[in-house]
Scaffold this active site. Structure first.
Site, PDB file in Angstrom:
ATOM      1  CB  SER B 148     121.125  78.729  53.288  1.00 21.81           C
ATOM      2  OG  SER B 148     120.430  77.548  53.526  1.00 21.81           O
ATOM      3  NE  ARG B 218     126.375  68.177  49.134  1.00 20.50           N
ATOM      4  CZ  ARG B 218     126.337  69.482  49.316  1.00 20.50           C
ATOM      5  NH1 ARG B 218     125.650  69.990  50.314  1.00 20.50           N
ATOM      6  NH2 ARG B 218     126.978  70.301  48.516  1.00 20.50           N
ATOM      7  CG  ASP B 314     115.085  79.009  47.944  1.00 21.65           C
ATOM      8  OD1 ASP B 314     114.757  77.865  48.319  1.00 21.65           O
ATOM      9  OD2 ASP B 314     115.869  79.732  48.595  1.00 21.65           O
ATOM     10  CG  HIS B 347     118.323  77.021  49.059  1.00 19.45           C
ATOM     11  ND1 HIS B 347     117.941  78.207  49.644  1.00 19.45           N
ATOM     12  CD2 HIS B 347     119.262  76.491  49.886  1.00 19.45           C
ATOM     13  CE1 HIS B 347     118.614  78.374  50.781  1.00 19.45           C
ATOM     14  NE2 HIS B 347     119.426  77.359  50.940  1.00 19.45           N
ATOM     15  CG  ASP B 348     122.886  74.963  45.021  1.00 21.42           C
ATOM     16  OD1 ASP B 348     123.196  75.206  46.192  1.00 21.42           O
ATOM     17  OD2 ASP B 348     123.306  73.988  44.375  1.00 21.42           O
TER      18      ASP B 348
END
Lengths: 198, 369
Positions: B148, B218, B314, B347-348
């Protein structure tokens, strides 16, 4: 390493830049890197094979030749290799054009559909041929555009592609293909190996 | 945050001109190391952290008492084997884990800088971290890696210092922050700035922090780190400790409760102003512009061996954007490999235990060391 790869390796000079399109598990690239000091790159569609190549320290890009060859600049390699994959493309002609764009020389190998066992299969059995080099059934084959050694030679002639070297392989036996023996080689060879250039 | 004074730091004395034009000097860079630097000093890996990360890559983070953010990947006998490699990671400037940032004290006023801290870029972050090579007297790193925003720093590092690393692994990133990603970052920033406690960033010198704003930022961001399929499989429409809907705005659904938890846990360890600064740095990241439309110029003469990794699910830094990097590298004739790892975790994925990912990194490092 199979005979086909030894023949391809012999066609390539030392210290050159080589792209193997559809490099599989990287056997040929590793051989070229270790024995001929070749600067190697690979393009491979299978994630599993890319993983294997990574573990061999090879630089391989996961991708599809028909989409991803275009990203390589003109003449960025000395040689590009396409081993027994041409028949699996939607547009083989476009792929050949791209190969000869990214490299000065292309080494293309094709499973020969003109091999006598293949012909007999269709002639007597009346079914689509299944042989050592063409192991799939018609309904699960990745092969879309099968051709014979003669077809490929005619194709190159028509497109003004220079056949620098033409080699026939049958049962580990190697022989040269020329205009005089083309019909025979087309009947008795399992594999054709061609070094071509524009 | 307790014990923040105890983190390792180096003071960077040499003046550094930032992209914004301002020059900074005599400022702290907080870092952590794992493993040992060998005699030849050829086993060092510089890890760059992402937006919400910090220098505590693995083991227990002494500030939060939680596991380091890359514990799955980095550690003894893990993919990045700290028995073999010397791993360095620094808190980016603008961050809130001990490096120079909006939490730092302004010596002129004796107050926290807040939004008087200059707007920084990925380039600035990387130039500051380069000082770590001098600090450890490392001539050339074995590898720079990160996912990232960490991946963006990898690209910037190689562009700035093409001879200072042997290999580079940019993961799930981009060469140019997309409109979608700028939009999502702006959403987070607006949530913070809409919190009445934010006070133009001066909250650090006052009583209350913009916790609600940061928490919403968040929550929104966390959704973008997951995938539709992953969310559906993990949460579906499952209810949170109740048998039926309550016809209220409580967290009826597990996903709501999960996001609220993610938001409130985040404010305990992260600073709202840092969030503004770091997301801004990501938005400004654009190697395409920096190299006047031709990213491959960034990697023109590099001998660095790249390996790029993306993940199928992602959608924040999709495979297509990662492929743009490969295209640029190929155009420059650089040495590059690439794999798209299959994962439903969005994405994580780069932070999670995704076996194919962990094996790929292990194999790449082993084969090239």
């Amino acid at each position: 390493m199979k005979k086909e790869f030894h023949i391809i390796a012999e066609l390539i000079q030392k210290n050159k830049r080589v792209l193997d399109v559809g490099c599989g598990d990287g056997t040929l690239l590793k051989h070229l890197k270790d024995n001929k000091n070749i600067d190697t790159r690979g393009l491979e569609i299978s994630k599993k094979n890319v993983q294997i190549c990574v573990s061999k320290g090879l630089s391989v890009i996961e991708g599809n030749a028909e989409k991803d060859l275009q990203q390589f600049p003109n003449s960025s390699f000395d040689y590009v290799i396409l081993s027994q994959t041409l028949q699996a493309f939607y547009k083989p002609e476009k792929v050949i054009d791209d190969l000869l764009r990214v490299a000065n020389k292309a080494i293309v190998t094709i499973p020969n559909f003109g091999y006598w066992k293949v012909r007999l299969n269709l002639l007597f059995k009346g079914t689509m041929p299944v042989t050592k080099n063409l192991p799939n059934k018609w309904y699960d084959t990745p092969n879309l555009h099968m051709c014979t050694i003669k077809d490929f030679v005619n194709f190159c002639n028509k497109k003004n592609i220079n056949l620098f070297k033409s080699i026939a392989l049958y049962d580990e036996k190697v022989s040269k293909i020329n205009n005089n023996n083309l019909e025979m080689k087309n009947l008795f060879s399992e594999l054709g190996i061609f070094s071509i250039e524009k | 945050m307790n014990n923040i004074d105890k983190v390792k730091t180096i003071i960077i004395k040499k003046p550094l001109k930032l992209d914004c034009g301002k020059t900074i000097s005599n400022f702290p860079l907080a870092y952590e190391t794992y493993g040992k630097l060998n005699e030849k000093k050829d086993n060092a890996i510089l890890v760059f952290h992402a937006l919400s990360g910090d220098q505590f890559v693995t083991g227990i983070n002494p500030i939060t008492n939680k596991n380091g953010w890359w514990t799955h990947l980095v550690g003894p006998n893990k993919s990045v084997d700290t028995n073999k490699f010397f791993v360095i990671c620094a808190n980016v400037i603008g961050g809130c884990m001990g490096s120079y940032g909006p939490n730092s004290i302004d010596p002129l006023t004796n107050k926290k800088l807040g939004t008087n801290f200059p707007v920084i870029t990925i380039n600035d972050m990387v130039n500051v971290q380069y000082n770590l090579l001098d600090h450890f007297k490392i001539e050339k790193l074995f590898c720079v890696m990160g996912g990232s925003m960490g991946g963006m720093q990898v690209l910037q590092f190689v562009a700035n210092f093409p001879n200072k690393t042997k290999t580079a692994i940019p993961i799930a990133c981009t060469a140019s922050h997309s409109a979608q990603n700028i939009a999502l970052n702006e959403l987070g920033r607006q949530a913070i700035m809409a919190d009445s406690n934010w006070k133009d960033g001066d909250y650090l010198n006052l009583k209350n922090s913009p916790n609600k704003g940061l928490s919403v930022a968040r929550m929104a961001a966390h959704i973008t780190y997951l995938s539709q399929k992953g969310l559906q499989e993990k949460f579906g429409r499952k209810l949170q400790e109740r048998d039926d809907l309550k016809f209220s705005f409580d967290a009826d659904f597990q996903i709501e409760s999960y996001l609220r938890h993610q938001g409130s846990a985040f404010v305990d360890r992260f600073d709202a102003n840092s969030y503004l600064y770091i997301t801004r740095a990501m938005d400004y990241f654009d190697l395409v512009k920096e190299y006047k439309g031709n990213v491959s110029d960034a990697f023109k003469k590099t001998k660095v061996k790249f390996f790029i990794i993306s993940f199928t699910s992602d959608w924040l830094y999709p495979t297509a954007e990662n492929k743009e990097i490969i295209i640029a590298l190929n155009a420059a004739g650089a040495d590059v490999g690439f794999i798209e790892i299959k994962s439903d975790k969005g994405h994580d994925s780069f932070l999670l235990e995704v076996p194919d990912f962990l094996i790929t990194i292990k194999n790449f490092l082993q084969a090239n060391y």
